[in-house]
Design a protein around this motif. Sequence first.
Motif, PDB file in Angstrom:
ATOM      1  N   GLU A  44       0.813  -1.220   0.000  1.00  0.00           N
ATOM      2  CA  GLU A  44       0.000   0.000   0.000  1.00  0.00           C
ATOM      3  C   GLU A  44       0.849   1.274   0.000  1.00  0.00           C
ATOM      4  O   GLU A  44       0.334   2.362  -0.275  1.00  0.00           O
ATOM      5  N   ARG A  45       2.135   1.156   0.280  1.00  0.00           N
ATOM      6  CA  ARG A  45       3.015   2.335   0.267  1.00  0.00           C
ATOM      7  C   ARG A  45       3.510   2.659  -1.142  1.00  0.00           C
ATOM      8  O   ARG A  45       4.113   3.716  -1.367  1.00  0.00           O
ATOM      9  N   VAL A  46       3.271   1.780  -2.104  1.00  0.00           N
ATOM     10  CA  VAL A  46       3.759   1.950  -3.474  1.00  0.00           C
ATOM     11  C   VAL A  46       2.759   2.779  -4.286  1.00  0.00           C
ATOM     12  O   VAL A  46       1.566   2.489  -4.301  1.00  0.00           O
ATOM     13  N   ILE A  47       3.274   3.788  -4.977  1.00  0.00           N
ATOM     14  CA  ILE A  47       2.466   4.636  -5.854  1.00  0.00           C
ATOM     15  C   ILE A  47       2.965   4.433  -7.282  1.00  0.00           C
ATOM     16  O   ILE A  47       4.062   4.886  -7.633  1.00  0.00           O
ATOM     17  N   PRO A  48       2.204   3.762  -8.157  1.00  0.00           N
ATOM     18  CA  PRO A  48       2.676   3.509  -9.528  1.00  0.00           C
ATOM     19  C   PRO A  48       2.779   4.812 -10.325  1.00  0.00           C
ATOM     20  O   PRO A  48       1.897   5.676 -10.246  1.00  0.00           O
ATOM     21  N   THR A  49       3.858   4.935 -11.106  1.00  0.00           N
ATOM     22  CA  THR A  49       4.055   6.111 -11.952  1.00  0.00           C
ATOM     23  C   THR A  49       4.666   5.687 -13.289  1.00  0.00           C
ATOM     24  O   THR A  49       5.356   4.668 -13.359  1.00  0.00           O
ATOM     25  N   PRO A  50       4.429   6.465 -14.339  1.00  0.00           N
ATOM     26  CA  PRO A  50       5.020   6.136 -15.645  1.00  0.00           C
ATOM     27  C   PRO A  50       6.476   6.574 -15.734  1.00  0.00           C
ATOM     28  O   PRO A  50       6.840   7.506 -16.452  1.00  0.00           O
ATOM     29  N   GLY A  51       7.337   5.910 -14.965  1.00  0.00           N
ATOM     30  CA  GLY A  51       8.758   6.213 -14.942  1.00  0.00           C
ATOM     31  C   GLY A  51       9.159   6.907 -13.654  1.00  0.00           C
ATOM     32  O   GLY A  51       8.330   7.470 -12.923  1.00  0.00           O
ATOM     33  N   GLY A  52      10.472   6.872 -13.364  1.00  0.00           N
ATOM     34  CA  GLY A  52      10.986   7.497 -12.154  1.00  0.00           C
ATOM     35  C   GLY A  52      10.819   9.005 -12.156  1.00  0.00           C
ATOM     36  O   GLY A  52      10.560   9.614 -11.107  1.00  0.00           O
ATOM     37  N   LEU A  53      10.969   9.633 -13.320  1.00  0.00           N
ATOM     38  CA  LEU A  53      10.824  11.082 -13.390  1.00  0.00           C
ATOM     39  C   LEU A  53       9.401  11.506 -13.063  1.00  0.00           C
ATOM     40  O   LEU A  53       9.178  12.561 -12.444  1.00  0.00           O
ATOM     41  N   ALA A  54       8.420  10.709 -13.437  1.00  0.00           N
ATOM     42  CA  ALA A  54       7.036  11.018 -13.081  1.00  0.00           C
ATOM     43  C   ALA A  54       6.839  10.965 -11.572  1.00  0.00           C
ATOM     44  O   ALA A  54       6.068  11.752 -11.007  1.00  0.00           O
ATOM     45  N   ALA A  55       7.546  10.049 -10.901  1.00  0.00           N
ATOM     46  CA  ALA A  55       7.479   9.988  -9.441  1.00  0.00           C
ATOM     47  C   ALA A  55       8.098  11.244  -8.825  1.00  0.00           C
ATOM     48  O   ALA A  55       7.584  11.783  -7.836  1.00  0.00           O
ATOM     49  N   ILE A  56       9.189  11.717  -9.414  1.00  0.00           N
ATOM     50  CA  ILE A  56       9.842  12.932  -8.927  1.00  0.00           C
ATOM     51  C   ILE A  56       8.918  14.138  -9.089  1.00  0.00           C
ATOM     52  O   ILE A  56       8.744  14.933  -8.163  1.00  0.00           O
ATOM     53  N   ARG A  57       8.310  14.270 -10.263  1.00  0.00           N
ATOM     54  CA  ARG A  57       7.398  15.395 -10.484  1.00  0.00           C
ATOM     55  C   ARG A  57       6.209  15.331  -9.532  1.00  0.00           C
ATOM     56  O   ARG A  57       5.799  16.353  -8.965  1.00  0.00           O
ATOM     57  N   LEU A  58       5.655  14.152  -9.343  1.00  0.00           N
ATOM     58  CA  LEU A  58       4.506  14.008  -8.454  1.00  0.00           C
ATOM     59  C   LEU A  58       4.878  14.411  -7.030  1.00  0.00           C
ATOM     60  O   LEU A  58       4.118  15.115  -6.346  1.00  0.00           O
ATOM     61  N   ALA A  59       6.057  13.981  -6.574  1.00  0.00           N
ATOM     62  CA  ALA A  59       6.504  14.323  -5.224  1.00  0.00           C
ATOM     63  C   ALA A  59       6.675  15.827  -5.067  1.00  0.00           C
ATOM     64  O   ALA A  59       6.284  16.412  -4.047  1.00  0.00           O
ATOM     65  N   MET A  60       7.242  16.461  -6.075  1.00  0.00           N
ATOM     66  CA  MET A  60       7.447  17.913  -5.995  1.00  0.00           C
ATOM     67  C   MET A  60       6.122  18.655  -6.092  1.00  0.00           C
ATOM     68  O   MET A  60       5.928  19.694  -5.443  1.00  0.00           O
ATOM     69  N   ALA A  61       5.191  18.133  -6.878  1.00  0.00           N
ATOM     70  CA  ALA A  61       3.901  18.802  -7.050  1.00  0.00           C
ATOM     71  C   ALA A  61       3.108  18.852  -5.752  1.00  0.00           C
ATOM     72  O   ALA A  61       2.389  19.832  -5.496  1.00  0.00           O
ATOM     73  N   ILE A  62       3.224  17.812  -4.922  1.00  0.00           N
ATOM     74  CA  ILE A  62       2.459  17.812  -3.673  1.00  0.00           C
ATOM     75  C   ILE A  62       3.209  18.495  -2.538  1.00  0.00           C
ATOM     76  O   ILE A  62       2.647  18.711  -1.467  1.00  0.00           O
TER      77      ILE A  62
ATOM     78  N   GLN B  66       1.799  11.710   3.420  1.00  0.00           N
ATOM     79  CA  GLN B  66       2.455  11.861   2.118  1.00  0.00           C
ATOM     80  C   GLN B  66       1.987  10.783   1.153  1.00  0.00           C
ATOM     81  O   GLN B  66       1.711  11.055  -0.024  1.00  0.00           O
ATOM     82  N   ARG B  67       1.867   9.564   1.657  1.00  0.00           N
ATOM     83  CA  ARG B  67       1.407   8.461   0.813  1.00  0.00           C
ATOM     84  C   ARG B  67      -0.012   8.739   0.325  1.00  0.00           C
ATOM     85  O   ARG B  67      -0.318   8.576  -0.863  1.00  0.00           O
ATOM     86  N   ASP B  68      -0.883   9.165   1.222  1.00  0.00           N
ATOM     87  CA  ASP B  68      -2.271   9.426   0.856  1.00  0.00           C
ATOM     88  C   ASP B  68      -2.379  10.551  -0.164  1.00  0.00           C
ATOM     89  O   ASP B  68      -3.189  10.485  -1.092  1.00  0.00           O
ATOM     90  N   THR B  69      -1.547  11.583   0.011  1.00  0.00           N
ATOM     91  CA  THR B  69      -1.577  12.711  -0.916  1.00  0.00           C
ATOM     92  C   THR B  69      -1.073  12.306  -2.296  1.00  0.00           C
ATOM     93  O   THR B  69      -1.655  12.684  -3.322  1.00  0.00           O
ATOM     94  N   LEU B  70      -0.020  11.527  -2.333  1.00  0.00           N
ATOM     95  CA  LEU B  70       0.499  11.036  -3.612  1.00  0.00           C
ATOM     96  C   LEU B  70      -0.548  10.177  -4.328  1.00  0.00           C
ATOM     97  O   LEU B  70      -0.742  10.290  -5.542  1.00  0.00           O
ATOM     98  N   GLU B  71      -1.209   9.322  -3.580  1.00  0.00           N
ATOM     99  CA  GLU B  71      -2.210   8.434  -4.167  1.00  0.00           C
ATOM    100  C   GLU B  71      -3.381   9.231  -4.748  1.00  0.00           C
ATOM    101  O   GLU B  71      -3.904   8.917  -5.813  1.00  0.00           O
TER     102      GLU B  71
END
Length: 356
Positions: free
Chosen positions: A72-90, A222-227
């Motif tokens: 449940e801690r995993v947030i799927p993203t289309p590539g590592g850079l998408a994970a970086i952008r998502l983290a910065m966006a929130i 943070q996990r909930d916000t990313l999801e």
Amino acid sequence: MNPESVRTGERVPHGGDTDPDVLDFSANTNPYTPDGVAAVYERALEGARRYPDDDYPDFRAAAAEFVGCAPERVIPTPGGLAAIRLAMAITLESGDDALVPYPSFGEYAREVGLQGASPQFVPHDEILETEGDILESTALAVVCTPNNPTGEVADADELAAFAARCGEHETTLLVDEAFLGFTDRPSAAGLESDHVIVARSLTKLFGLPGLRAGFAVASGEQRDTLETARRAWSLGTPAASVGAYCLRQDAFVRETRERVARERARMHEALERRFDVVASEAPYLLCNVGDRAVDDVIASARADGVAIRDATTFRGLESHIRVAVKDRAANDRLLAALDVLEADEQSEADGATPNE
């Protein structure tokens, strides 16, 4: 993202060469893929006639097992850079400051800027020492491990101590582990801190950069916000299916790590005959070409059919190139193009087969 920042922003240079006739050492991707990937992709392509399951249970389970965390801690993203952008966006708001290492991946500063925030550059080998007032005034800190382009891995104890200090000052710590899978080092996902976000890329380790599959790992709010913030159907069915399959190929990962370590050591020794080479635990080596012109070194290698990365595009580097670590035959072609092979090694290289 901040609309005005997007309008004034720019793209940044990366490795990767689209010429199929050139041996590409400018991108740090595995030259091999796990056996069976094509069959998995073909089956998934038929499944792509429907929308994917937006919960991605199989992908989350495989990713969680790979880094050692709860699914449940995993947030799927289309590539590592998408994970970086998502983290910065929130995390970032207009006017915020973010600690960004240098020399390091150019997208960090760009993504910070797109959010309307300001990157505050810190030498990559000093960022884990940051404390006090600097963290107090910083919304986000980025650590890249292994660092790109230098290849050093962050010490686990120092990273944990830095994460604790970030927590004390309510600073989000983003740990980019795009190349950590090439090592046997543990993931920062094991910290399980509410203020730590880990970004992972699958496609470099498994030789499928065009597939675009990755994930973030986070806890608590943070996990909930990313999801909540991630896009619906954030992974296509083929990417999710192939990604889950690859993450379970333990023998492939083990063999890749052994080959990269062996070949990296051999390449380091050869490259030091001509350049100053930075010690690395990653699938790439950073080389200082000294008083030689970087453009000339790159052009000479390309004339021999080999593309290498101009590392002067990284902040703080003025006389560097970066080369990937691939299989023995390809590596020997690179070393020959850079004129660092001894005569007996050159003879072996001339008779090598592509899979040696």
